[in-house]
Design an enzyme around this catalytic site. Structure first.
Site, PDB file in Angstrom:
ATOM      1  N   GLY A  56      -7.737   9.911   2.162  1.00 54.84           N
ATOM      2  CA  GLY A  56      -7.412   9.526   0.798  1.00 54.84           C
ATOM      3  C   GLY A  56      -7.823  10.542  -0.238  1.00 54.84           C
TER       4      GLY A  56
ATOM      5  N   GLU B  27      -7.561   2.206   2.214  1.00 60.52           N
ATOM      6  CA  GLU B  27      -6.175   2.135   1.747  1.00 60.52           C
ATOM      7  C   GLU B  27      -5.353   3.302   2.275  1.00 60.52           C
ATOM      8  OE1 GLU B  27      -7.858   5.206  -0.666  1.00 60.52           O
ATOM      9  OE2 GLU B  27      -8.651   3.208  -0.257  1.00 60.52           O
ATOM     10  N   ASP B  28      -5.988   4.467   2.493  1.00 64.20           N
ATOM     11  CA  ASP B  28      -5.273   5.634   2.995  1.00 64.20           C
ATOM     12  C   ASP B  28      -4.737   5.392   4.405  1.00 64.20           C
ATOM     13  OD1 ASP B  28      -7.839   5.475   3.985  1.00 64.20           O
ATOM     14  OD2 ASP B  28      -8.428   7.488   3.432  1.00 64.20           O
ATOM     15  N   TYR B  29      -5.538   4.756   5.255  1.00 64.74           N
ATOM     16  CA  TYR B  29      -5.110   4.460   6.626  1.00 64.74           C
ATOM     17  C   TYR B  29      -3.887   3.544   6.626  1.00 64.74           C
ATOM     18  CZ  TYR B  29      -5.223   2.386  11.327  1.00 64.74           C
ATOM     19  OH  TYR B  29      -4.886   1.928  12.571  1.00 64.74           O
TER      20      TYR B  29
ATOM     21  N   GLY C  98      -0.738   5.215   5.688  1.00 65.90           N
ATOM     22  CA  GLY C  98      -0.185   5.913   6.848  1.00 65.90           C
ATOM     23  C   GLY C  98       0.609   4.975   7.743  1.00 65.90           C
TER      24      GLY C  98
END
Length: 405
Positions: free
Chosen positions: A223, A248-250, A253
């Protein structure tokens, strides 16, 4: 006969574990070489696009900010100096009285040619906005996201320093079937042992796994700095959908893959340039990331320790003794030396200019990180709460957040 059968079964299990140890050692050495070759041969390529500059797509950059870091002005100003024909800089601050505004506002006045806009999260809430979840970063950038006017969104932390060509590079990697482009976390040259520790970790152990997994197409989005198509976020339910997660980044993806797109790695790393690195902040980050990974991907409990130098060294040294009657102490020392050298080569492949520390400094930082890994991992394994700048949160299974009030 029963005793003989039990002994035979035990021998089979031990042999299977030994073969697994050898296979894991070979796979991770291969990971080392993939990471080194990728960093040496692919990273820092000059971006190239086949369309005219005026036809390049616009990019909306979301910059979440809280408080003042010693390098905040330097980092933020690098985004005003990006060499790209069409982008907007959406500066998101949570509170009206945040001291970072003393840096943000003068920069906006100094670069009037940059399409920059300031959003105060607290003010937006009073004007009809609403909290989208417990994730403070997502709440911070939500007003800027709602106002963004381009179909490509870049989310970049305040501690990241931008290369002038970063947007040109990321957009060039964003092909028709690519939905997300991310930057490999790395570090600028800073002084002090904690800064050396950061560089040794992010240039060695972290880069080895990150680069190889990205090459293999595995979801491991950072992120710190990533670019994503807005249609992917909207199809998943909008940015608000990611406000309930700590990682949230995972999940962005995952949303990328579910939308039929693939991920790519930027040729330029995401250069972390925090001005106050410390051993305490390094420990807190390692523990927090362990908590996040265990809550999001439970198999981390077994797989992560076995991917680390010292635990794997004990495992494969036992296997060498059991199968080939090799001296486990000598085998372990050879294993440690091999990883020490490969991590150094990985760091040197990423560091395109001379490092600002000695080989002795590298050895001490490398040994410190490898020895402390299990302590950080165990602390994260038995913890469920994390502290961010704006508060403390309890992490639930699946990566869900619950604020500790």
């Amino acid at each position: 006969m029963l005793a003989i059968w039990e002994l035979g079964l035990t021998a089979q299990v031990f042999l299977g574990l030994s073969l697994f140890a050898f296979g894991l050692e070979a796979a991770l050495v291969l990971f080392h070489f993939i990471g080194i070759l990728y960093a040496k041969c692919v990273m820092y390529r000059k971006p190239s696009v086949n369309i005219a500059r005026e036809e390049l797509p616009g990019v909306s950059i979301l910059k979440p900010m809280v408080g003042v870091d010693p390098h905040l002005q330097e980092n933020l100003e690098s985004y005003f100096k990006i060499d790209y024909p069409k982008y907007e800089l959406l500066l998101c601050v949570q509170e009206e009285g945040d001291p970072c505004l003393q840096i943000v506002k003068p920069l906006m006045e100094s670069y009037p040619q940059v399409d920059a806009h300031l959003f105060i999260g607290e003010k937006c809430m009073h004007e009809g906005g609403c909290k989208i979840g417990e994730n403070p970063k997502m709440n911070n950038v939500m007003p800027g996201y709602k106002a963004s006017k381009y179909d490509i969104v870049m989310i970049s932390d305040s501690g990241i320093q931008a290369y002038p060509d970063i947007l040109m590079d990321m957009v060039s990697r964003l092909g028709p079937k690519v939905g997300l482009v991310q930057g490999l976390p790395f570090c600028t040259d800073r002084k002090g042992f904690p800064a050396v520790l950061d560089k040794v970790y992010f240039g060695g152990a972290h880069a080895r796994m990150y680069l190889t997994l990205c090459v293999l197409g595995v979801n491991c989005v950072s992120g710190m700095s990533n670019m994503i198509r807005k249609c992917i976020l909207e199809e998943a339910g909008g940015l608000a959908e990611f406000g309930k997660y700590i990682s949230e980044d995972y999940y962005m993806g995952i949303a990328c893959f579910r939308s039929g797109y693939v991920q790519r790695l930027s040729y330029f790393p995401a250069m972390q340039n925090a001005g106050n690195p410390s051993l305490k902040s390094f420990r807190k980050r390692m523990v927090r990331w362990t908590i996040v990974r265990l809550a999001t991907i439970p198999t981390t409990l077994v797989l992560e320790p076995l991917s680390e130098c010292i635990p794997l060294g004990f495992f494969v040294s036992w296997a060498g003794w059991y199968v080939f009657n090799l001296d486990p102490v000598l085998f372990f020392m050879c294993h440690i030396l091999q990883w020490f050298l490969l991590d150094y080569l990985q760091l040197m492949a990423l560091q395109r200019e001379p490092v600002n520390f000695s080989k002795f400094d590298y050895a001490v930082a490398w040994a410190f990180r490898e020895i402390m890994f299990m302590f950080y991992f165990l602390e994260g394994m038995f913890s469920r709460s994390v502290a961010w700048r704006t508060g403390s949160y309890r992490v639930r299974y699946g990566g869900y957040l619950e604020e500790i009030r």
